[in-house]
Design a protein around this motif. Structure first.
Motif, PDB file in Angstrom:
ATOM      1  N   GLN A 183     -11.049   3.074  -2.536  1.00 50.24           N
ATOM      2  CA  GLN A 183     -11.665   2.959  -1.212  1.00 50.24           C
ATOM      3  C   GLN A 183     -11.313   1.625  -0.562  1.00 50.24           C
ATOM      4  OE1 GLN A 183     -15.883   3.509  -1.219  1.00 50.24           O
ATOM      5  NE2 GLN A 183     -15.867   4.408   0.817  1.00 50.24           N
ATOM      6  N   ILE A 184     -11.331   0.557  -1.370  1.00 49.25           N
ATOM      7  CA  ILE A 184     -11.045  -0.752  -0.789  1.00 49.25           C
ATOM      8  C   ILE A 184      -9.593  -0.822  -0.319  1.00 49.25           C
ATOM      9  CG2 ILE A 184     -10.819  -3.199  -1.299  1.00 49.25           C
ATOM     10  CD1 ILE A 184     -13.235  -2.944  -3.096  1.00 49.25           C
ATOM     11  N   LEU A 185      -8.656  -0.401  -1.183  1.00 51.23           N
ATOM     12  CA  LEU A 185      -7.252  -0.517  -0.800  1.00 51.23           C
ATOM     13  C   LEU A 185      -6.862   0.518   0.251  1.00 51.23           C
ATOM     14  CD1 LEU A 185      -5.466  -1.262  -4.173  1.00 51.23           C
ATOM     15  CD2 LEU A 185      -6.062  -2.820  -2.359  1.00 51.23           C
ATOM     16  N   GLY A 186      -7.475   1.682   0.205  1.00 48.02           N
ATOM     17  CA  GLY A 186      -7.057   2.757   1.103  1.00 48.02           C
ATOM     18  C   GLY A 186      -7.702   2.706   2.466  1.00 48.02           C
ATOM     19  N   THR A 187      -9.012   2.377   2.520  1.00 49.02           N
ATOM     20  CA  THR A 187      -9.676   2.386   3.815  1.00 49.02           C
ATOM     21  C   THR A 187     -10.190   1.015   4.215  1.00 49.02           C
ATOM     22  OG1 THR A 187     -11.826   2.905   2.863  1.00 49.02           O
ATOM     23  CG2 THR A 187     -10.449   4.760   3.458  1.00 49.02           C
ATOM     24  N   GLY A 188     -10.273   0.080   3.258  1.00 50.43           N
ATOM     25  CA  GLY A 188     -10.700  -1.268   3.594  1.00 50.43           C
ATOM     26  C   GLY A 188     -12.192  -1.436   3.731  1.00 50.43           C
ATOM     27  N   VAL A 189     -12.953  -0.352   3.571  1.00 49.88           N
ATOM     28  CA  VAL A 189     -14.395  -0.417   3.797  1.00 49.88           C
ATOM     29  C   VAL A 189     -15.106   0.072   2.538  1.00 49.88           C
ATOM     30  CG1 VAL A 189     -16.239   0.204   5.382  1.00 49.88           C
ATOM     31  CG2 VAL A 189     -13.871   0.320   6.136  1.00 49.88           C
TER      32      VAL A 189
ATOM     33  N   VAL B 211     -19.351  -2.361   4.349  1.00 48.86           N
ATOM     34  CA  VAL B 211     -18.742  -3.690   4.442  1.00 48.86           C
ATOM     35  C   VAL B 211     -17.249  -3.542   4.632  1.00 48.86           C
ATOM     36  CG1 VAL B 211     -18.591  -5.952   3.378  1.00 48.86           C
ATOM     37  CG2 VAL B 211     -20.430  -4.394   2.716  1.00 48.86           C
ATOM     38  N   GLN B 212     -16.725  -4.221   5.634  1.00 44.90           N
ATOM     39  CA  GLN B 212     -15.276  -4.235   5.824  1.00 44.90           C
ATOM     40  C   GLN B 212     -14.696  -5.313   4.918  1.00 44.90           C
ATOM     41  OE1 GLN B 212     -13.748  -2.314   8.524  1.00 44.90           O
ATOM     42  NE2 GLN B 212     -11.736  -2.794   7.698  1.00 44.90           N
ATOM     43  N   VAL B 213     -13.934  -4.892   3.887  1.00 45.03           N
ATOM     44  CA  VAL B 213     -13.415  -5.867   2.926  1.00 45.03           C
ATOM     45  C   VAL B 213     -12.012  -6.300   3.312  1.00 45.03           C
ATOM     46  CG1 VAL B 213     -13.005  -6.324   0.513  1.00 45.03           C
ATOM     47  CG2 VAL B 213     -14.793  -4.737   1.178  1.00 45.03           C
ATOM     48  N   LEU B 214     -11.175  -5.307   3.625  1.00 45.19           N
ATOM     49  CA  LEU B 214      -9.792  -5.609   3.988  1.00 45.19           C
ATOM     50  C   LEU B 214      -9.613  -5.388   5.477  1.00 45.19           C
ATOM     51  CD1 LEU B 214      -7.393  -3.977   1.363  1.00 45.19           C
ATOM     52  CD2 LEU B 214      -7.720  -6.376   1.840  1.00 45.19           C
TER      53      LEU B 214
ATOM     54  N   PHE C 158      -1.645   5.283   0.965  1.00 44.58           N
ATOM     55  CA  PHE C 158      -1.463   6.282  -0.087  1.00 44.58           C
ATOM     56  C   PHE C 158      -2.536   6.198  -1.177  1.00 44.58           C
ATOM     57  CE2 PHE C 158       1.115   2.839  -1.901  1.00 44.58           C
ATOM     58  CZ  PHE C 158       0.716   2.875  -3.228  1.00 44.58           C
ATOM     59  N   MET C 159      -3.324   5.108  -1.170  1.00 45.27           N
ATOM     60  CA  MET C 159      -4.375   5.021  -2.183  1.00 45.27           C
ATOM     61  C   MET C 159      -5.453   6.070  -1.965  1.00 45.27           C
ATOM     62  SD  MET C 159      -3.395   2.776  -4.229  1.00 45.27           S
ATOM     63  CE  MET C 159      -4.738   2.279  -5.274  1.00 45.27           C
ATOM     64  N   THR C 160      -5.621   6.566  -0.747  1.00 42.75           N
ATOM     65  CA  THR C 160      -6.621   7.607  -0.539  1.00 42.75           C
ATOM     66  C   THR C 160      -6.099   8.974  -0.954  1.00 42.75           C
ATOM     67  OG1 THR C 160      -5.851   7.783   1.711  1.00 42.75           O
ATOM     68  CG2 THR C 160      -7.820   6.480   1.358  1.00 42.75           C
ATOM     69  N   ALA C 161      -4.783   9.108  -1.086  1.00 44.51           N
ATOM     70  CA  ALA C 161      -4.222  10.400  -1.501  1.00 44.51           C
ATOM     71  C   ALA C 161      -4.172  10.477  -3.025  1.00 44.51           C
ATOM     72  CB  ALA C 161      -2.832  10.564  -0.902  1.00 44.51           C
ATOM     73  N   GLU C 162      -3.679  11.580  -3.536  1.00 43.24           N
ATOM     74  CA  GLU C 162      -3.667  11.795  -4.986  1.00 43.24           C
ATOM     75  C   GLU C 162      -2.800  10.755  -5.687  1.00 43.24           C
ATOM     76  OE1 GLU C 162      -3.210  14.048  -2.768  1.00 43.24           O
ATOM     77  OE2 GLU C 162      -4.845  15.481  -3.048  1.00 43.24           O
ATOM     78  N   THR C 163      -1.704  10.358  -5.012  1.00 42.84           N
ATOM     79  CA  THR C 163      -0.830   9.334  -5.589  1.00 42.84           C
ATOM     80  C   THR C 163      -1.638   8.123  -6.020  1.00 42.84           C
ATOM     81  OG1 THR C 163       0.393   9.884  -3.598  1.00 42.84           O
ATOM     82  CG2 THR C 163       1.435   8.386  -5.146  1.00 42.84           C
ATOM     83  N   GLY C 164      -2.521   7.683  -5.130  1.00 42.80           N
ATOM     84  CA  GLY C 164      -3.315   6.496  -5.390  1.00 42.80           C
ATOM     85  C   GLY C 164      -4.204   6.668  -6.599  1.00 42.80           C
ATOM     86  N   SER C 165      -4.765   7.888  -6.778  1.00 38.98           N
ATOM     87  CA  SER C 165      -5.660   8.049  -7.914  1.00 38.98           C
ATOM     88  C   SER C 165      -4.877   7.983  -9.219  1.00 38.98           C
ATOM     89  CB  SER C 165      -6.450   9.350  -7.803  1.00 38.98           C
ATOM     90  OG  SER C 165      -5.626  10.446  -7.953  1.00 38.98           O
ATOM     91  N   PHE C 166      -3.649   8.494  -9.215  1.00 41.68           N
ATOM     92  CA  PHE C 166      -2.850   8.402 -10.442  1.00 41.68           C
ATOM     93  C   PHE C 166      -2.481   6.948 -10.737  1.00 41.68           C
ATOM     94  CE2 PHE C 166      -2.148  12.942  -9.938  1.00 41.68           C
ATOM     95  CZ  PHE C 166      -2.254  13.350 -11.251  1.00 41.68           C
ATOM     96  N   PHE C 167      -2.065   6.210  -9.703  1.00 39.19           N
ATOM     97  CA  PHE C 167      -1.721   4.802  -9.905  1.00 39.19           C
ATOM     98  C   PHE C 167      -2.929   4.036 -10.455  1.00 39.19           C
ATOM     99  CE2 PHE C 167       1.849   5.194  -6.720  1.00 39.19           C
ATOM    100  CZ  PHE C 167       2.823   4.859  -7.628  1.00 39.19           C
ATOM    101  N   THR C 168      -4.088   4.209  -9.777  1.00 39.60           N
ATOM    102  CA  THR C 168      -5.275   3.468 -10.179  1.00 39.60           C
ATOM    103  C   THR C 168      -5.674   3.825 -11.600  1.00 39.60           C
ATOM    104  OG1 THR C 168      -5.947   3.781  -7.906  1.00 39.60           O
ATOM    105  CG2 THR C 168      -7.535   2.795  -9.373  1.00 39.60           C
ATOM    106  N   PHE C 169      -5.668   5.132 -11.884  1.00 46.00           N
ATOM    107  CA  PHE C 169      -6.055   5.568 -13.225  1.00 46.00           C
ATOM    108  C   PHE C 169      -5.137   4.960 -14.276  1.00 46.00           C
ATOM    109  CE2 PHE C 169      -5.403   8.511 -16.739  1.00 46.00           C
ATOM    110  CZ  PHE C 169      -6.676   8.503 -17.268  1.00 46.00           C
ATOM    111  N   GLY C 170      -3.832   4.976 -14.000  1.00 39.75           N
ATOM    112  CA  GLY C 170      -2.878   4.442 -14.970  1.00 39.75           C
ATOM    113  C   GLY C 170      -3.120   2.973 -15.238  1.00 39.75           C
ATOM    114  N   VAL C 171      -3.305   2.211 -14.166  1.00 42.65           N
ATOM    115  CA  VAL C 171      -3.488   0.767 -14.338  1.00 42.65           C
ATOM    116  C   VAL C 171      -4.775   0.477 -15.098  1.00 42.65           C
ATOM    117  CG1 VAL C 171      -3.915  -1.361 -13.110  1.00 42.65           C
ATOM    118  CG2 VAL C 171      -2.134   0.157 -12.332  1.00 42.65           C
ATOM    119  N   LEU C 172      -5.873   1.172 -14.713  1.00 41.72           N
ATOM    120  CA  LEU C 172      -7.149   0.893 -15.379  1.00 41.72           C
ATOM    121  C   LEU C 172      -7.099   1.334 -16.842  1.00 41.72           C
ATOM    122  CD1 LEU C 172      -9.737   1.783 -12.616  1.00 41.72           C
ATOM    123  CD2 LEU C 172      -9.065  -0.442 -13.428  1.00 41.72           C
ATOM    124  N   ALA C 173      -6.462   2.488 -17.111  1.00 44.78           N
ATOM    125  CA  ALA C 173      -6.379   2.952 -18.498  1.00 44.78           C
ATOM    126  C   ALA C 173      -5.571   1.977 -19.340  1.00 44.78           C
ATOM    127  CB  ALA C 173      -5.762   4.346 -18.557  1.00 44.78           C
ATOM    128  N   ALA C 174      -4.503   1.421 -18.739  1.00 37.64           N
ATOM    129  CA  ALA C 174      -3.710   0.431 -19.467  1.00 37.64           C
ATOM    130  C   ALA C 174      -4.548  -0.800 -19.757  1.00 37.64           C
ATOM    131  CB  ALA C 174      -2.481   0.045 -18.646  1.00 37.64           C
TER     132      ALA C 174
END
Lengths: 239, 354
Positions: free
Chosen positions: A153-159, A175-178, A186-202
């Motif tokens: 949410q933060i990277l994709g929409t900034g709020v 709160v407007q963060v970014l 692309f963080m709001t799309a499925e791509t973003g969830s795979f990236f985020t999941f991969g990084v956090l799992a690592a």
């Protein structure tokens, strides 16, 4: 005898390492799909906690009288009835959340965490332990959902927004963060969830490796201390 | 991921990786120079091209430095110079459009370098072509975030592929004629006298770079030639079926990213198959996919996504063509011919029903 003991790990640390999503890679499908906003994450998390605790309790009760050959259909029927009840509740009291989560409420039936805990834990433990296990697992599932959805949410929409599903999604805070120009859509799309999941799992698996290494070091130190004590005792005997 | 089924080719090869990358840098530099000159003369945007390139290269180097520092590398400078991030960065700039925002190119470079290459284990271990991955990020995420004044100035007309796409790819002779005259006809397209992706428009420079690279034994023509030939033949058949013939085929070869992609991206030795029959399968299937995506999907040019999809299949192709190259020659030949024919027939079938 030895003074060195493994540190007792706290609640948060356990929540990170025994996490069903990042630690066991269970229930990833719903995690990836639903973690678009904080609202969805919390709604889904609470739904799963509800189903998981109740299903663990019921299954730990009926496990002794369930014939072994048909235990999976029996468990699934229990879980499905609980999910249906939950679905009706959500539809009645939080229609917005109900429509936001969509098919993923019904799909809690086939969420592997729930059947997994029933198979692995609830069927062989008493009610209190099973309920505790369900609560713990549900909380860590919610924790990982919130972690992924916050990043997205933060990277994709900034709020960051949180709204109250019982009052027609009235916004509790936002709160407007970014700034708007620095979003990564692309963080709001499925791509973003795979990236985020991969990084956090690592990150989680890196943390686990670190813990393991620490444990090994402690074990080694303990062994060395024990050997030293033994040698001293032998020397005393000789003397 | 690369499964090698031949005696490790790197060790028999007389050239070192550094030398190969040097030649590649020269070729990319030539393409970049030509587009700097063209954008400078036509729109006065030479500085923007240079600035975009610098941004991407610096971002790539910084990402790699940060990654190697974070993972506790012993010799960061050696690791960064042997990871060849700037090649990815330059290719990424050359396949984006001129109106891309600086922020988009920074994010795309970071994603390309970090998620496209480094997390797979660094140079030589990546599954996907990193530059294609970065461009896919730009296309999916930042397509609307271009710098408006540049868009209005340069891309008021669409690229040839987009123009043909909005004309519906009907491939009737008159529609094609209209589109082609607005880009200066065949000669204009060969010289690259129109705005498309930054490095993709001037066909002559790319063809010269191809000969330079093949002469210096940097890239393998077994990938480039079958790819371009398949694109040409399939669109020729399609064009003849629809009554526009050779010009439709030439339009498909020259108008989009086919030439650039075939020289600089398809030939990436890391993400393409090892064996020669495997290379034929890879190139022919990529060409078929390029045309199908270009004609039927809502994306302007299929070449990038075709490459990404085929990269995914590279291990499978290598597996299909594995075995003793002499004893199993017949089996491997049959496999590659059958797969290539199927790909061509599907592409032709899609083309004829345009």
């Amino acid at each position: 005898m030895s003074e060195i003991k493994p540190k007792k790990r706290g609640f948060i640390s356990k929540m990170i390492t025994d996490n069903p999503v990042f630690g066991l890679y269970l229930g990833i499908c719903s995690t990836l799909a639903i973690s678009t906003s904080l609202d969805n994450a919390i709604g889904m998390g609470i739904s799963v906690i509800f189903v998981l605790v109740l299903s663990n309790v019921v299954i730990s009760l009926i496990a002794p009288i369930t014939p072994d050959d048909i235990h999976i259909p029996v468990y699934i029927v229990v879980i499905a009835s609980l999910v249906t009840i939950l679905e009706m509740f959500l539809h009645a009291f939080t229609p917005d959340l109900y429509s936001a989560l969509g098919a993923f409420i019904s799909l809690i039936v086939v969420n592997c965490i729930i059947l997994g805990r029933a198979e692995a834990y609830a069927c062989s433990h008493n009610i209190v332990d099973s309920a505790k296990d369900g609560l713990m697992m549900g909380l860590s599932y919610t924790f990982s959902l919130i972690a992924i959805s916050l990043v997205r949410q933060i990277l994709g929409t900034g709020v960051i927004t949180l709204s109250n599903p019982f009052a027609g999604n009235a916004v509790v805070f936002s709160v407007q963060v970014l700034p708007k120009t620095f979003l990564i859509p692309f963080m709001t799309a499925e791509t973003g969830s795979f990236f985020t999941f991969g990084v956090l799992a690592a990150a989680v698996s890196g943390y686990k490796n670190k813990l393991e290494e620490e444990e090994k070091a402690i074990e080694k130190a303990q062994k060395a201390a024990a050997a030293k004590a033994k040698a001293e005792a032998a020397r005393k005997e000789v003397a | 991921m690369k499964f090698t089924f031949k005696p490790s080719p790197n060790y028999r090869h007389p050239q070192s990786t550094t030398k190969i990358m040097g030649y590649l840098s020269v070729a990319l530099g030539a393409v970049l120079l030509s587009s700097v000159i063209w954008y400078g003369v036509s729109y006065g945007l030479a500085l923007r091209v240079v600035a975009l390139t610098l941004t991407a290269v610096v971002t790539a180097l910084l990402t790699e430095t940060a990654y190697f520092a974070f993972t506790g590398s012993k010799d960061i400078r050696h690791d960064v110079t042997h990871s060849y991030g700037w090649i990815t960065a330059i290719i990424l700039v050359l396949i984006t459009k001129i109106d891309v925002s600086y922020y988009a190119i920074v994010i795309a470079t970071i994603v390309a370098i970090l998620f496209g290459k480094l997390v797979f284990g660094g140079f030589g271990q990546n599954i996907f072509n990193p530059a294609a991955l970065g461009e896919a990020i730009i296309m999916n995420s930042f397509s609307a975030s271009g710098a408006e004044e540049v868009t209005a100035q340069v891309l008021s007309g669409a690229t040839p592929m987009a123009a043909m796409g909005s004309a519906g790819w009907s491939s009737s002779a008159s529609v094609l004629e209209n589109v082609m005259t607005s880009y200066g006809g065949l000669f204009g397209m060969l010289m690259g006298d129109y705005a498309s992706v930054i490095g993709g428009s001037c066909a002559l420079v790319i063809i010269a770079a191809f000969f330079y690279l093949v002469y210096n034994d940097v890239i393998d023509w077994h990938l480039t030639v079958p790819y371009v030939l398949t694109v040409f033949v399939v669109s020729l058949i399609t064009g003849m079926a629809n009554g526009s013939g050779v010009s439709f085929a030439l339009f498909n070869v020259l108008g989009g990213g086919v030439l650039f992609v075939s020289v600089f991206m398809l030939t990436d030795p890391v993400t393409s198959p090892v064996t020669i029959p495997g290379k034929y399968i890879f190139a022919v299937c990529a060409a078929a996919l390029t045309l199908i995506l270009r004609w039927k999907a809502a994306i302007p040019d299929g070449a990038l996504f075709a490459i990404l999809l085929m990269n995914m299949l590279t291990p499978a192709i290598d597996q299909a063509c594995s075995g003793s190259q002499i004893k199993d020659a017949k089996k491997i030949q049959t496999t590659s011919v059958v797969i290539s024919l199927v790909a061509i027939v599907i592409a032709v079938a899609v083309g004829v029903t345009l």
